[in-house]
Design a protein around this motif. Structure first.
Motif, PDB file in Angstrom:
ATOM      1  N   TRP A   1       0.809  -1.210   0.000  1.00 49.57           N
ATOM      2  CA  TRP A   1       0.000   0.000   0.000  1.00 49.57           C
ATOM      3  C   TRP A   1       0.851   1.273   0.000  1.00 49.57           C
ATOM      4  N   ILE A   2       1.778   1.379   0.966  1.00 50.39           N
ATOM      5  CA  ILE A   2       2.489   2.655   1.121  1.00 50.39           C
ATOM      6  C   ILE A   2       3.542   2.855   0.033  1.00 50.39           C
ATOM      7  N   ALA A   3       3.963   1.755  -0.610  1.00 51.18           N
ATOM      8  CA  ALA A   3       4.930   1.895  -1.700  1.00 51.18           C
ATOM      9  C   ALA A   3       4.344   2.765  -2.818  1.00 51.18           C
TER      10      ALA A   3
ATOM     11  N   ALA B   1      11.274  -5.046  -4.828  1.00 49.91           N
ATOM     12  CA  ALA B   1      11.255  -6.386  -4.223  1.00 49.91           C
ATOM     13  C   ALA B   1       9.989  -6.584  -3.409  1.00 49.91           C
ATOM     14  N   ASP B   2       9.444  -7.772  -3.496  1.00 49.84           N
ATOM     15  CA  ASP B   2       8.356  -8.158  -2.584  1.00 49.84           C
ATOM     16  C   ASP B   2       8.388  -9.669  -2.389  1.00 49.84           C
ATOM     17  N   LEU B   3       8.087 -10.076  -1.177  1.00 51.91           N
ATOM     18  CA  LEU B   3       8.101 -11.511  -0.829  1.00 51.91           C
ATOM     19  C   LEU B   3       7.044 -12.291  -1.597  1.00 51.91           C
TER      20      LEU B   3
ATOM     21  N   GLY C   1       5.190 -12.234  -7.902  1.00 54.33           N
ATOM     22  CA  GLY C   1       4.376 -11.481  -8.866  1.00 54.33           C
ATOM     23  C   GLY C   1       3.997 -10.085  -8.398  1.00 54.33           C
ATOM     24  N   LYS C   2       4.118  -9.820  -7.096  1.00 52.79           N
ATOM     25  CA  LYS C   2       3.642  -8.525  -6.579  1.00 52.79           C
ATOM     26  C   LYS C   2       4.541  -7.364  -7.057  1.00 52.79           C
ATOM     27  N   ALA C   3       5.848  -7.567  -7.006  1.00 50.14           N
ATOM     28  CA  ALA C   3       6.757  -6.506  -7.480  1.00 50.14           C
ATOM     29  C   ALA C   3       6.586  -6.291  -8.992  1.00 50.14           C
TER      30      ALA C   3
ATOM     31  N   TYR D   1       6.028  -4.451   6.082  1.00 55.28           N
ATOM     32  CA  TYR D   1       5.270  -4.343   7.338  1.00 55.28           C
ATOM     33  C   TYR D   1       6.246  -4.289   8.509  1.00 55.28           C
ATOM     34  N   ASN D   2       5.714  -3.845   9.676  1.00 58.63           N
ATOM     35  CA  ASN D   2       6.573  -3.493  10.816  1.00 58.63           C
ATOM     36  C   ASN D   2       7.589  -4.577  11.193  1.00 58.63           C
ATOM     37  N   CYS D   3       7.155  -5.839  11.196  1.00 58.30           N
ATOM     38  CA  CYS D   3       8.051  -6.921  11.640  1.00 58.30           C
ATOM     39  C   CYS D   3       9.186  -7.170  10.658  1.00 58.30           C
ATOM     40  N   GLN D   4       9.091  -6.567   9.464  1.00 65.52           N
ATOM     41  CA  GLN D   4      10.153  -6.690   8.468  1.00 65.52           C
ATOM     42  C   GLN D   4      10.798  -5.324   8.213  1.00 65.52           C
ATOM     43  N   HIS D   5      10.839  -4.483   9.226  1.00 63.33           N
ATOM     44  CA  HIS D   5      11.554  -3.207   9.076  1.00 63.33           C
ATOM     45  C   HIS D   5      13.039  -3.376   9.374  1.00 63.33           C
ATOM     46  N   ALA D   6      13.331  -4.068  10.475  1.00 62.81           N
ATOM     47  CA  ALA D   6      14.722  -4.120  10.943  1.00 62.81           C
ATOM     48  C   ALA D   6      15.618  -4.904   9.979  1.00 62.81           C
TER      49      ALA D   6
ATOM     50  N   PHE E   1       8.568   9.789   8.923  1.00 61.32           N
ATOM     51  CA  PHE E   1       7.539  10.578   9.627  1.00 61.32           C
ATOM     52  C   PHE E   1       7.212  11.829   8.811  1.00 61.32           C
ATOM     53  N   GLN E   2       6.330  11.716   7.801  1.00 60.07           N
ATOM     54  CA  GLN E   2       6.050  12.907   6.977  1.00 60.07           C
ATOM     55  C   GLN E   2       5.382  14.065   7.726  1.00 60.07           C
ATOM     56  N   PRO E   3       4.642  13.819   8.855  1.00 62.84           N
ATOM     57  CA  PRO E   3       4.091  14.986   9.555  1.00 62.84           C
ATOM     58  C   PRO E   3       5.156  15.979  10.023  1.00 62.84           C
TER      59      PRO E   3
ATOM     60  N   THR F   1      -4.247  -8.497   6.359  1.00 60.52           N
ATOM     61  CA  THR F   1      -4.072  -8.470   7.807  1.00 60.52           C
ATOM     62  C   THR F   1      -2.676  -8.013   8.236  1.00 60.52           C
ATOM     63  N   SER F   2      -1.905  -7.388   7.332  1.00 64.94           N
ATOM     64  CA  SER F   2      -0.503  -7.105   7.693  1.00 64.94           C
ATOM     65  C   SER F   2      -0.373  -6.127   8.859  1.00 64.94           C
ATOM     66  N   PHE F   3      -1.356  -5.252   9.089  1.00 63.23           N
ATOM     67  CA  PHE F   3      -1.292  -4.337  10.233  1.00 63.23           C
ATOM     68  C   PHE F   3      -1.717  -5.004  11.540  1.00 63.23           C
TER      69      PHE F   3
HETATM   70  N1  NAD Z   1       3.913   7.040   6.391  1.00 59.97           N
HETATM   71  C1  NAD Z   1       2.647   6.711   6.229  1.00 59.97           C
HETATM   72  O1  NAD Z   1       1.767   7.539   6.104  1.00 59.97           O
HETATM   73  C2  NAD Z   1       2.282   5.263   6.206  1.00 59.97           C
HETATM   74  C3  NAD Z   1       1.005   4.887   5.779  1.00 59.97           C
HETATM   75  C4  NAD Z   1       0.701   3.523   5.702  1.00 59.97           C
HETATM   76  C5  NAD Z   1       1.652   2.582   6.086  1.00 59.97           C
HETATM   77  N2  NAD Z   1       2.869   2.986   6.531  1.00 59.97           N
HETATM   78  C6  NAD Z   1       3.877   2.005   6.993  1.00 59.97           C
HETATM   79  O2  NAD Z   1       4.381   1.327   5.854  1.00 59.97           O
HETATM   80  C7  NAD Z   1       4.664  -0.033   6.175  1.00 59.97           C
HETATM   81  C8  NAD Z   1       3.999  -0.921   5.134  1.00 59.97           C
HETATM   82  O3  NAD Z   1       2.614  -0.717   5.165  1.00 59.97           O
HETATM   83  P1  NAD Z   1       1.703  -1.195   3.951  1.00 59.97           P
HETATM   84  O4  NAD Z   1       0.338  -0.712   4.243  1.00 59.97           O
HETATM   85  O5  NAD Z   1       2.330  -0.824   2.654  1.00 59.97           O
HETATM   86  O6  NAD Z   1       1.767  -2.786   4.150  1.00 59.97           O
HETATM   87  P2  NAD Z   1       1.456  -3.907   3.050  1.00 59.97           P
HETATM   88  O7  NAD Z   1       1.202  -5.139   3.809  1.00 59.97           O
HETATM   89  O8  NAD Z   1       0.406  -3.406   2.090  1.00 59.97           O
HETATM   90  O9  NAD Z   1       2.818  -4.012   2.233  1.00 59.97           O
HETATM   91  C9  NAD Z   1       4.002  -4.505   2.770  1.00 59.97           C
HETATM   92  C10 NAD Z   1       4.658  -5.373   1.723  1.00 59.97           C
HETATM   93  O10 NAD Z   1       5.977  -5.695   2.124  1.00 59.97           O
HETATM   94  C11 NAD Z   1       6.270  -7.007   1.651  1.00 59.97           C
HETATM   95  N3  NAD Z   1       7.436  -7.503   2.402  1.00 59.97           N
HETATM   96  C12 NAD Z   1       7.508  -7.827   3.717  1.00 59.97           C
HETATM   97  N4  NAD Z   1       8.761  -8.179   4.045  1.00 59.97           N
HETATM   98  C13 NAD Z   1       9.500  -8.075   2.921  1.00 59.97           C
HETATM   99  C14 NAD Z   1      10.883  -8.278   2.636  1.00 59.97           C
HETATM  100  N5  NAD Z   1      11.756  -8.653   3.577  1.00 59.97           N
HETATM  101  N6  NAD Z   1      11.306  -8.074   1.358  1.00 59.97           N
HETATM  102  C15 NAD Z   1      10.443  -7.684   0.404  1.00 59.97           C
HETATM  103  N7  NAD Z   1       9.128  -7.468   0.620  1.00 59.97           N
HETATM  104  C16 NAD Z   1       8.664  -7.654   1.876  1.00 59.97           C
HETATM  105  C17 NAD Z   1       4.985  -7.765   1.864  1.00 59.97           C
HETATM  106  O11 NAD Z   1       4.916  -8.927   1.085  1.00 59.97           O
HETATM  107  C18 NAD Z   1       3.948  -6.702   1.469  1.00 59.97           C
HETATM  108  O12 NAD Z   1       3.601  -6.815   0.099  1.00 59.97           O
HETATM  109  C19 NAD Z   1       4.148  -0.264   7.597  1.00 59.97           C
HETATM  110  O13 NAD Z   1       5.219  -0.295   8.495  1.00 59.97           O
HETATM  111  C20 NAD Z   1       3.262   0.947   7.878  1.00 59.97           C
HETATM  112  O14 NAD Z   1       3.299   1.368   9.236  1.00 59.97           O
HETATM  113  C21 NAD Z   1       3.202   4.298   6.581  1.00 59.97           C
END
Ligand code: NAD
Length: 385
Positions: A35-37, A56-58, A61-63, A99-104, A148-150, A190-192
């Motif tokens: 979504w946020i990409a 890249a996406d896990l 086909g998604k990427a 998603y959050n668990c895949q940030h670090a 943090f865009q705000p 359900t990623s959130f």
């Molecule tokens: N700044 C903002 O306004 C804002 C708004 C919405 C979401 N977010 C943040 O953006 C992040 C993603 O949210 P989203 O709504 O896009 O989630 P999402 O679930 O729609 O997308 C996340 C994608 O990451 C992929 N992914 C996960 N681990 C990966 C890895 N190691 N390599 C490649 N791909 C991987 C998943 O398959 C999924 O397609 C969250 O942490 C969320 O808090 C920020």
């Protein structure tokens, strides 16, 4: 048109002021094409000095679908962030939009390979992860900015200016947070809300914004202790969810609260809700010895100022109020977030939203979770980095 909006027309923004050299292109990749990409790519496509080279996406086909949707003909696609980094030795920067668990993990991997990172908020899930990210950043010498865009909103900058001007005197108490009567995010699944992807719920998704609003204004003092609470009465109840399966998948908080002691004798009273039986859990207030600031909340909390702010103070011995009108930012906040990151990369300048600050934000989120689990106040210990 009011006076303030006429004057706003003449305001220059950071975005407009920057001289962008289109001949010095940056090769950029996006890790996580959910979504946020979309918001990232919209802003990157506006930049004359960016070439999107990899995605890249896990999910297979998604990427590729993302590449087709956004006409990114030259971009190569991969099945993980690590694979992208391994195959793109010349890449300058990545947006980590996982998603959050895949940030670090992908952030650390990118930094370890000398790649600059724009990491979406929240920084991560736990304080341990935040420490590991900071260590990788420090060792790499690369730019890591947190999304943090705000921060780029003129009203947020005004809050900081008011505090720094001394108008409020010494700050001693802050109430912040926000809420949504119904606002559990399940945009495309359900990623959130699942524990193994979101990790933390309202706390990380929108709580981090409330904390950043006030902590940035007061110079990000170190958090010392926290008493935390969290619950999930709405997310786990099918009555409030789009379907039974989502209620069953719900593994995070939909409400959280914390009472935090900060360095400098300041206390912070915080609460955040994705769902509740209430219009708002309260405005943000910053109380000081010379004045207090009220920042109206919004109906659906997303980190923005909800209306004109008010300063309560004494003037010549009389109690009075000063209204601070809403300011217009003049550029899209996402564009400013992306551009400020690119500028920092090009100039080797400090990150616009540095992890040295956001680690304190993460420490509070982590502390609330740990205290809530233990059922008592805890000390926040942040290792040396
Ligand atoms: N700044 C903002 O306004 C804002 C708004 C919405 C979401 N977010 C943040 O953006 C992040 C993603 O949210 P989203 O709504 O896009 O989630 P999402 O679930 O729609 O997308 C996340 C994608 O990451 C992929 N992914 C996960 N681990 C990966 C890895 N190691 N390599 C490649 N791909 C991987 C998943 O398959 C999924 O397609 C969250 O942490 C969320 O808090 C920020």
């Amino acid at each position: 048109m009011s006076n303030s909006s006429i004057l706003d027309e003449f305001k220059t923004t950071h975005f407009a002021e920057e001289k962008i050299d289109p001949n010095r292109k940056l090769k950029v990749g996006i890790i996580g094409t959910g979504w946020i990409a979309d918001a990232h790519i919209v802003s990157y496509k506006k930049q004359p000095d960016v070439e999107i080279v990899a995605l890249a996406d896990l999910i297979p086909g998604k990427a590729d679908a993302f590449k087709a949707k956004w006409n990114l003909e030259g971009a190569r696609t991969y099945l993980s962030g690590d694979e992208l980094i391994d195959h793109e030795p010349d890449i300058d920067a990545v947006s980590v939009c996982t998603y959050n668990c895949q940030h670090a993990e992908p952030t650390i991997y990118a930094l370890n390979h000398g790649v600059n990172v724009l990491l979406e908020k929240p920084m991560c899930v736990t304080l341990d992860e935040a420490v590991a990210i900071r260590r990788a950043e420090k060792a790499s010498g690369k730019v890591l900015s947190i999304g943090f865009q705000p921060r780029f909103d003129e009203n947020m900058k005004m809050i900081k200016r008011i505090v720094e001007s001394g108008t409020l005197g010494k700050i001693y108490y802050i109430q912040t947070g926000g809420g949504r009567r119904r606002g559990i995010p399940t945009p495309f699944g359900t990623s959130f809300i699942a524990k193994d992807t979101g990790g933390i719920g309202a706390l990380g998704d929108i709580g981090c914004y409330s904390l950043d609003m006030v902590l940035n204004a007061i110079g990000y003092p170190k958090p010392l202790t926290v008493t935390g609470y969290k619950s999930a009465f709405f997310g786990t109840n099918p009555k409030y969810m789009p379907c039974k399966e989502y209620a069953e998948a719900f593994g995070v908080d939909d409400f959280a609260a914390g009472f935090v002691r900060l360095e400098g004798g300041i206390v912070l009273d915080f609460r955040i809700a994705w769902a509740m039986h209430l219009d708002t859990p309260g405005d943000t207030i910053i109380m000081g010895t010379e004045g207090s600031l009220r920042i109206p909340s919004t109906d659906c909390w997303n980190g923005s100022v909800g209306g004109a702010m008010t300063i309560y103070h004494d003037l010549c011995g009389t109690q009075t109020q000063t209204t601070v009108p809403i300011l217009r930012t003049g550029a899209d906040l996402f564009d400013l977030k992306i551009r400020s990151f690119l500028d920092a990369v090009k100039k080797g300048a400090p990150a616009p939203v540095p992890s040295s600050q956001i680690i304190y934000n993460q420490a509070i989120l982590d502390g609330i979770c740990r205290s809530a689990e233990l059922g008592h106040e805890i000390e926040i210990e942040i290792p040396e980095i």
